[in-house]
Design an enzyme around this catalytic site. Structure first.
Site, short mmCIF file in Angstrom:
data_model
loop_
_atom_site.label_atom_id
_atom_site.label_comp_id
_atom_site.label_asym_id
_atom_site.label_seq_id
_atom_site.Cartn_x
_atom_site.Cartn_y
_atom_site.Cartn_z
N GLU A 33 -3.32 -9.18 12.16
CA GLU A 33 -3.92 -9.79 10.96
C GLU A 33 -2.83 -10.32 10.03
O GLU A 33 -1.79 -9.68 9.88
CB GLU A 33 -4.75 -8.71 10.26
CG GLU A 33 -5.43 -9.11 8.97
CD GLU A 33 -6.10 -7.90 8.34
OE1 GLU A 33 -6.49 -6.94 9.05
OE2 GLU A 33 -6.23 -7.89 7.10
N SER B 296 -14.13 -4.91 7.20
CA SER B 296 -13.06 -4.17 6.53
C SER B 296 -13.45 -3.56 5.19
O SER B 296 -14.19 -4.15 4.41
CB SER B 296 -11.87 -5.11 6.32
OG SER B 296 -10.88 -4.53 5.51
N ASP C 23 -7.04 -12.96 6.96
CA ASP C 23 -7.65 -12.22 5.84
C ASP C 23 -7.42 -13.02 4.55
O ASP C 23 -8.29 -13.75 4.09
CB ASP C 23 -7.02 -10.82 5.78
CG ASP C 23 -7.42 -10.03 4.54
OD1 ASP C 23 -8.35 -10.44 3.84
OD2 ASP C 23 -6.80 -8.97 4.27
N GLN D 132 1.96 -4.03 6.29
CA GLN D 132 1.08 -3.18 5.47
C GLN D 132 0.33 -2.10 6.25
O GLN D 132 0.17 -0.99 5.77
CB GLN D 132 0.08 -4.09 4.76
CG GLN D 132 -0.89 -3.41 3.83
CD GLN D 132 -1.78 -4.43 3.14
OE1 GLN D 132 -1.35 -5.08 2.21
NE2 GLN D 132 -3.00 -4.58 3.62
N GLU D 133 -0.17 -2.47 7.44
CA GLU D 133 -1.02 -1.51 8.16
C GLU D 133 -0.72 -1.49 9.65
O GLU D 133 -0.66 -2.54 10.30
CB GLU D 133 -2.50 -1.89 7.99
CG GLU D 133 -2.97 -1.78 6.56
CD GLU D 133 -4.29 -2.52 6.33
OE1 GLU D 133 -5.16 -2.50 7.23
OE2 GLU D 133 -4.43 -3.11 5.25
N ASP E 105 -1.74 -5.23 10.50
CA ASP E 105 -1.97 -6.17 9.41
C ASP E 105 -0.64 -6.34 8.69
O ASP E 105 -0.19 -5.44 7.96
CB ASP E 105 -3.04 -5.63 8.43
CG ASP E 105 -3.27 -6.60 7.27
OD1 ASP E 105 -2.69 -7.71 7.28
OD2 ASP E 105 -4.04 -6.26 6.35
N ARG F 27 -11.68 -1.94 1.47
CA ARG F 27 -10.58 -2.37 0.61
C ARG F 27 -9.66 -1.17 0.40
O ARG F 27 -10.05 -0.03 0.63
CB ARG F 27 -11.08 -2.87 -0.76
CG ARG F 27 -11.96 -4.08 -0.77
CD ARG F 27 -11.45 -5.32 -0.13
NE ARG F 27 -10.12 -5.79 -0.42
CZ ARG F 27 -9.83 -7.02 -0.89
NH1 ARG F 27 -10.81 -7.87 -1.16
NH2 ARG F 27 -8.59 -7.41 -1.06
N SER F 28 -8.46 -1.44 -0.06
CA SER F 28 -7.53 -0.32 -0.27
C SER F 28 -7.98 0.56 -1.43
O SER F 28 -7.64 1.74 -1.50
CB SER F 28 -6.11 -0.83 -0.47
OG SER F 28 -6.08 -1.83 -1.45
N HIS G 208 0.81 -1.22 0.00
CA HIS G 208 0.00 0.00 0.00
C HIS G 208 0.85 1.27 0.00
O HIS G 208 0.32 2.37 0.07
CB HIS G 208 -0.94 0.02 1.21
CG HIS G 208 -2.04 -1.00 1.11
ND1 HIS G 208 -2.97 -1.19 2.09
CD2 HIS G 208 -2.35 -1.88 0.12
CE1 HIS G 208 -3.82 -2.15 1.72
NE2 HIS G 208 -3.45 -2.59 0.54
N LYS H 295 -14.62 -9.04 4.24
CA LYS H 295 -14.68 -8.09 3.13
C LYS H 295 -15.73 -8.59 2.16
O LYS H 295 -15.61 -9.70 1.61
CB LYS H 295 -13.34 -8.05 2.41
CG LYS H 295 -12.19 -7.44 3.19
CD LYS H 295 -10.89 -7.79 2.48
CE LYS H 295 -9.70 -7.01 3.01
NZ LYS H 295 -8.43 -7.62 2.56
#
Ligand SMILES: O=C(O)[C@@H](CO)OP(=O)(O)O
Ligand SMILES: [Mg+2]
Length: 423
Positions: free
Chosen positions: A288, A367, A315, A163-164, A242, A369-370, A155, A340
């Site tokens: 996650e 959640s 996920d 990632q997060e 995440d 999405r990006s 991302h 999702k």
């Protein structure tokens, strides 16, 4: 109650990354109109329902005119005349019409758009807010907003592998205050980054994307921001991660290479070890995809070690699909599933996946999405599903803020009946 569908159509629009996505429109015989827009992921699980894309390269990410046409022709022809308040019937009719396991014929983006727009139209014609239409009259719980404030992995183009990094306002008294806690800390983090000469540009979900010297340095910055914002780490604000470990496991197995930060190659055991150290040091409440989607054994080991302490969320490994969640429950792979809508492609199947989690005593984490749009369906859905927490990105991108603002509205509407708690 009968609310007959009289028209269904679709349009290609752009998502927050500037990539084409599907918007669908549904009309009922009483004149009710509703529309819905479909999100799109970047770090996707291998077994997600198929997002149908065209062959031509008009955009960096190909168009969705084929999916649009499937809505306009096959789906419209089949669903017109059906009752919009029978969501399960609508969704299973589309599943049958598609006939493939991953919705590859019509496209999950075509099917989900219709599923969502039908639910919205049905809510309007029933004179109910969407969260109440989908969740029933006892729907009062507003999810804790897990706000993504630092991005890495797929991302962002920076030196962070995970990632997060999300702030979890689990010590706040209500949603409004919780949102304030995380938004304030987001702004403080910006000041800290500036002060250190680090970039304040943001990733796809609006979290900052600085070139930190290590993954741990990213974590330290967040702890500093929480303190400087006047909150107590672990009491007012905790952390959710995440890793999206697929993105640093080339063959999606038990071999990892933390390339972005330069931390280098790691085995499953080493990654679990590192996580254990972080869990001792930092107030992490949810983790996650700590391992890749092919590393089922590693996931189970991780859960065995830390599952009593934190929420272990799958996920990419479960992709909101009952088949994989069931396997996860049997093998004690995790204790929570990320949810999702577009990973599975209909509202009904998403609700079934959530029900499976609930019945197993698992948690579930709603959640975005990006790649998102201004559609706020997710906010109502999260309230309706009573899950207790959601992730919808940061405080500085309109498509994410729209979701948080819708939750503020719902909390306001519920008044003193609104509930807010982490567990
Ligand atoms: O990995 C994730 O959880 C999501 C959302 O944050 O990212 P993407 O939509 O790119 O899969
Ligand atoms: Mg994820």
């Amino acid at each position: 109650m009968n609310s007959t569908i009289t028209s269904i159509s679709a349009l290609e629009i752009l998502d927050s990354r500037g990539n084409p996505t599907v918007r669908t429109y549904v009309t009922l015989d009483d004149g009710t109109k509703a529309s819905a827009s479909v999100p799109s992921g970047a770090s996707t699980g291998q077994h997600e329902a198929l997002e149908l894309r065209d062959g031509e390269k008009r955009y960096a990410h190909k168009g969705v005119e084929k999916a649009v046409s499937h809505v306009n022709v096959e789906i419209a022809e089949t669903l017109i005349g059906m009752n919009a308040v029978e969501q399960k019937n609508i969704d299973y009719t589309m599943i049958e019409l598609d006939g493939t396991e991953t919705k590859s014929k019509l496209g999950a983006n075509a099917i989900l758009g219709v599923s969502m727009a039908v639910a919205k139209a049905a809510a309007i014609t029933s004179n109910l807010p969407l969260y109440r239409y989908l969740g029933g009259s006892n729907t009062t719980r507003i999810p804790v907003p897990c706000m993504n404030i630092l991005n890495g992995g797929e991302h962002a183009d920076n030196s962070v592998d995970f990632q997060e990094f999300m702030l979890v306002p689990n010590g706040a008294p209500n949603f409004k205050e919780g949102l304030r806690y995380v938004a304030e800390t987001f702004h403080i983090l910006k000041k800290i980054l500036k002060g250190k000469g680090l970039a304040t540009s943001v990733g796809d979900e609006g979290g900052f994307a600085p070139n930190c010297s290590s993954n741990e340095a990213a974590m330290e910055l967040i702890i500093t921001a929480i303190n400087e914002a006047g909150y107590e780490p672990g009491k007012d604000l905790s952390i959710a991660i995440d890793s999206a470990a697929n993105s640093f496991s080339q063959n999606l197995d038990n071999k990892y290479d933390l390339l972005s930060s330069g931390a280098g190659k790691m085995t499953t055991e080493e990654l679990i070890d590192l996580s254990g150290k972080w869990l001792k040091k930092y107030p992490i409440v949810s983790w996650e995809d700590p391992l890749s989607e092919g590393d089922w054994d590693g996931f189970s080991e991780f859960t065995k070690n830390f599952g009593s302490q934190i929420e272990v969320v799958g996920d990419d490994i479960f992709v909101t699909n009952k088949k994989y969640i069931r396997k996860g429950i049997e093998n004690k792979t995790a204790n929570s599933a990320l949810i999702k809508l577009n990973q599975i492609g209909t509202i009904t199947e998403t609700i079934e996946a959530i029900k499976m989690c609930r019945e197993a005593g698992w948690r579930y984490f709603l959640s975005h999405r990006s790649g998102e749009t201004e559609d706020t369906f997710l906010s109502d859905f999260a309230v309706a599903m009573d899950g207790g927490h959601l992730k919808a990105g940061s405080a500085c991108r309109g498509e994410r803020v729209a979701k948080y603002n819708r939750l503020l509205e719902i909390e306001h509407e519920l008044g003193n009946r609104a509930e807010y708690r982490w567990k």
